[in-house]
Design an enzyme around this catalytic site. Sequence first.
Site, PDB file in Angstrom:
ATOM      1  CB  ALA A  10      38.879  52.697  76.731  1.00  9.50           C
ATOM      2  CB  SER A  34      45.877  48.310  79.389  1.00  7.28           C
ATOM      3  OG  SER A  34      44.891  47.291  79.400  1.00  7.28           O
ATOM      4  NE  ARG A  35      44.315  47.003  87.213  1.00  5.10           N
ATOM      5  CZ  ARG A  35      43.365  47.204  88.108  1.00  5.10           C
ATOM      6  NH1 ARG A  35      42.220  46.543  88.033  1.00  5.10           N
ATOM      7  NH2 ARG A  35      43.549  48.088  89.096  1.00  5.10           N
ATOM      8  CE1 TYR A  54      44.562  50.348  83.996  1.00  5.62           C
ATOM      9  CE2 TYR A  54      43.407  49.894  86.055  1.00  5.62           C
ATOM     10  CZ  TYR A  54      43.530  49.728  84.691  1.00  5.62           C
ATOM     11  OH  TYR A  54      42.617  48.956  84.016  1.00  5.62           O
ATOM     12  CG  LEU A  70      40.339  53.058  84.189  1.00  2.17           C
ATOM     13  CD1 LEU A  70      40.941  53.255  85.586  1.00  2.17           C
ATOM     14  CD2 LEU A  70      40.885  51.783  83.552  1.00  2.17           C
ATOM     15  CE  LYS A  93      28.665  58.792  79.083  1.00  9.69           C
ATOM     16  NZ  LYS A  93      28.638  57.434  78.454  1.00  9.69           N
ATOM     17  CG  ASP A 174      26.428  53.683  78.156  1.00 12.44           C
ATOM     18  OD1 ASP A 174      27.608  54.079  78.289  1.00 12.44           O
ATOM     19  OD2 ASP A 174      25.990  53.209  77.100  1.00 12.44           O
TER      20      ASP A 174
END
Length: 325
Positions: A10, A34-35, A54, A70, A93, A174
Amino acid sequence: MTRIGLLGAAGIARAAVLLPVRRRDDVVVAAVASRSGAKEYAAEHGIERAHDAYEDLLADPGVDLVYNALPPSMHADWTIAALRAGKDVLCEKPFTMNAAQARRVVAASAETGRRVVEAFHDHYHPLSAWVRAAVAEGVLGRITRAEAVFHGSNPYVPGTLRHEPELGGGALMDLGCYPVHWLRSVFPGEPVVGATSSVANPSGADIRLRAELTFPGGVEAVVEADMTEGIALRSALTLTGERGTLLADNVVFPSAGHSITLEIDGVPRVSTVAGRTTYDHQLDAVLEGLRAGTPLPTEGEDPIANMAVIDAIYTAAGFDRSRWS
């Protein structure tokens, strides 16, 4: 030496974990999963191990603490998986999609004996501590009203994390989770949700939401979250009491510049508090808490209660989020 594994490559991890870690010599980011693009991310940030799944990061014996960055829709399941793999977790969060999921996560923490902390980084900065202390000491006298806002432009793009409700998007999830937490941190007890107003995007997520809350003792509060395109960035908490007002401006990122305007008995005073980035203070607190075995203010019942208020606000505003549970 504490060894951190990043669950998800991320963008937020750079400020939240990578940079604070580089300023210490007792912690390292040892792995990332990470995928897609794990190896490239690891090479860019000097991370030793990259995992394409993961599950592989959770099975990595060289990881003690997992940072879960994620999407919120994946927080509960992967945090629980990390706990059951014997890892402690720092979870971004909002903690989960709702309070029911938060209860599952906290139950898994109790069952496994591993810790899970919600990453409300601002809570650990001296600015937030100063505000909480001022309220506790009665600087304003009895507080009657509060306003907590977090605004930040985020233009609507279909399919993106912050705009799709099934991923955990929306202004309240968010942005608004922060103001909700500020208020809950300064006032005892949990609030009752009153009138609300909102605007939704074409995907059904809120881009603007306002809610009135009443805390025990009769404190009336307003929470605002707004990511309308072009709106100015603002995170501020205003408290009004019998003796005056307190305005803390830029609560979320105080190291970028903030102010405390305290007006008591008609006499205003503007000040700041010293501090590093919120993420540095958060890492300090998390590492100290894990090593000493002392509880942290953003773990246990706290994330459950915060999600419960968010659930209640969405229900009052007419958002049916049951299919995203």
